[in-house]
Scaffold this motif. Sequence first.
Motif, PDB file in Angstrom:
ATOM      1  N   CYS A  34      -0.385  13.413   1.754  1.00 41.69           N
ATOM      2  CA  CYS A  34      -1.312  12.487   1.327  1.00 41.69           C
ATOM      3  C   CYS A  34      -2.987  13.274   1.155  1.00 41.69           C
ATOM      4  O   CYS A  34      -3.095  14.261   1.810  1.00 41.69           O
ATOM      5  N   PRO A  56      -1.457   5.412  -6.472  1.00 40.77           N
ATOM      6  CA  PRO A  56      -0.449   4.499  -5.721  1.00 40.77           C
ATOM      7  C   PRO A  56       0.539   4.952  -4.584  1.00 40.77           C
ATOM      8  O   PRO A  56       0.663   6.253  -4.617  1.00 40.77           O
ATOM      9  N   ASN A  57       0.971   4.199  -3.723  1.00 44.91           N
ATOM     10  CA  ASN A  57       1.902   5.134  -2.751  1.00 44.91           C
ATOM     11  C   ASN A  57       3.122   5.336  -3.384  1.00 44.91           C
ATOM     12  O   ASN A  57       3.218   4.770  -4.411  1.00 44.91           O
ATOM     13  N   HIS A  60       4.954  11.097  -2.002  1.00 42.79           N
ATOM     14  CA  HIS A  60       3.965  11.980  -1.759  1.00 42.79           C
ATOM     15  C   HIS A  60       3.241  11.331  -0.593  1.00 42.79           C
ATOM     16  O   HIS A  60       2.937  12.359   0.211  1.00 42.79           O
ATOM     17  N   CYS A  61       2.984   9.996  -0.255  1.00 40.06           N
ATOM     18  CA  CYS A  61       2.195   9.429   0.568  1.00 40.06           C
ATOM     19  C   CYS A  61       2.537   7.946   0.618  1.00 40.06           C
ATOM     20  O   CYS A  61       2.791   7.363  -0.308  1.00 40.06           O
ATOM     21  N   LYS A  62       2.701   7.367   1.756  1.00 38.59           N
ATOM     22  CA  LYS A  62       3.061   6.025   2.082  1.00 38.59           C
ATOM     23  C   LYS A  62       1.948   5.331   1.906  1.00 38.59           C
ATOM     24  O   LYS A  62       2.154   4.039   1.759  1.00 38.59           O
ATOM     25  N   ASN A  63       0.907   5.632   1.818  1.00 42.98           N
ATOM     26  CA  ASN A  63      -0.608   4.830   1.587  1.00 42.98           C
ATOM     27  C   ASN A  63      -0.866   4.691   0.219  1.00 42.98           C
ATOM     28  O   ASN A  63      -1.069   6.003  -0.450  1.00 42.98           O
ATOM     29  N   VAL A  64      -1.608   3.676  -0.241  1.00 43.11           N
ATOM     30  CA  VAL A  64      -2.486   3.706  -1.444  1.00 43.11           C
ATOM     31  C   VAL A  64      -3.533   4.386  -0.952  1.00 43.11           C
ATOM     32  O   VAL A  64      -4.316   4.304   0.168  1.00 43.11           O
ATOM     33  N   GLU A  65      -4.167   5.256  -1.993  1.00 43.54           N
ATOM     34  CA  GLU A  65      -5.290   6.239  -1.661  1.00 43.54           C
ATOM     35  C   GLU A  65      -6.448   5.679  -2.720  1.00 43.54           C
ATOM     36  O   GLU A  65      -6.050   5.665  -4.059  1.00 43.54           O
TER      37      GLU A  65
END
Length: 105
Positions: A34, A56-57, A60-65
């Motif tokens: 993230c 978008p998630n 690479h990362c479970k969160n939307v950034e």
Amino acid sequence: METKRTLLAIMALCLLCAAVTESMSLTRIQELRCLCIKTESKPIHPKHIKNIEVIPNGPHCKNVEVIVTLTNMEEVCLEPSAPWVKKIIDKILASSKVPEPTPVA
């Protein structure tokens, strides 16, 4: 023999430079973590925002950034669930939609 070594060294240097610059443009997309460690939820006035990037998630990362670049070139991560951030994203999505063509009678 010396010119062959020099030419080979120059070619190797060019290839190295090309590889480095190509990977630099993909760095942000290919990082497997993230980018936002801390997010900001208090509103930022739109006149201070220069650019907005929504990542978008994914693997690479479970969160939307949501990353904004401010006019002073500072990057700030926004809390995607904040109501004011959702409004901004909705406005961007609405403005990017292509209107459907009207049928000619």
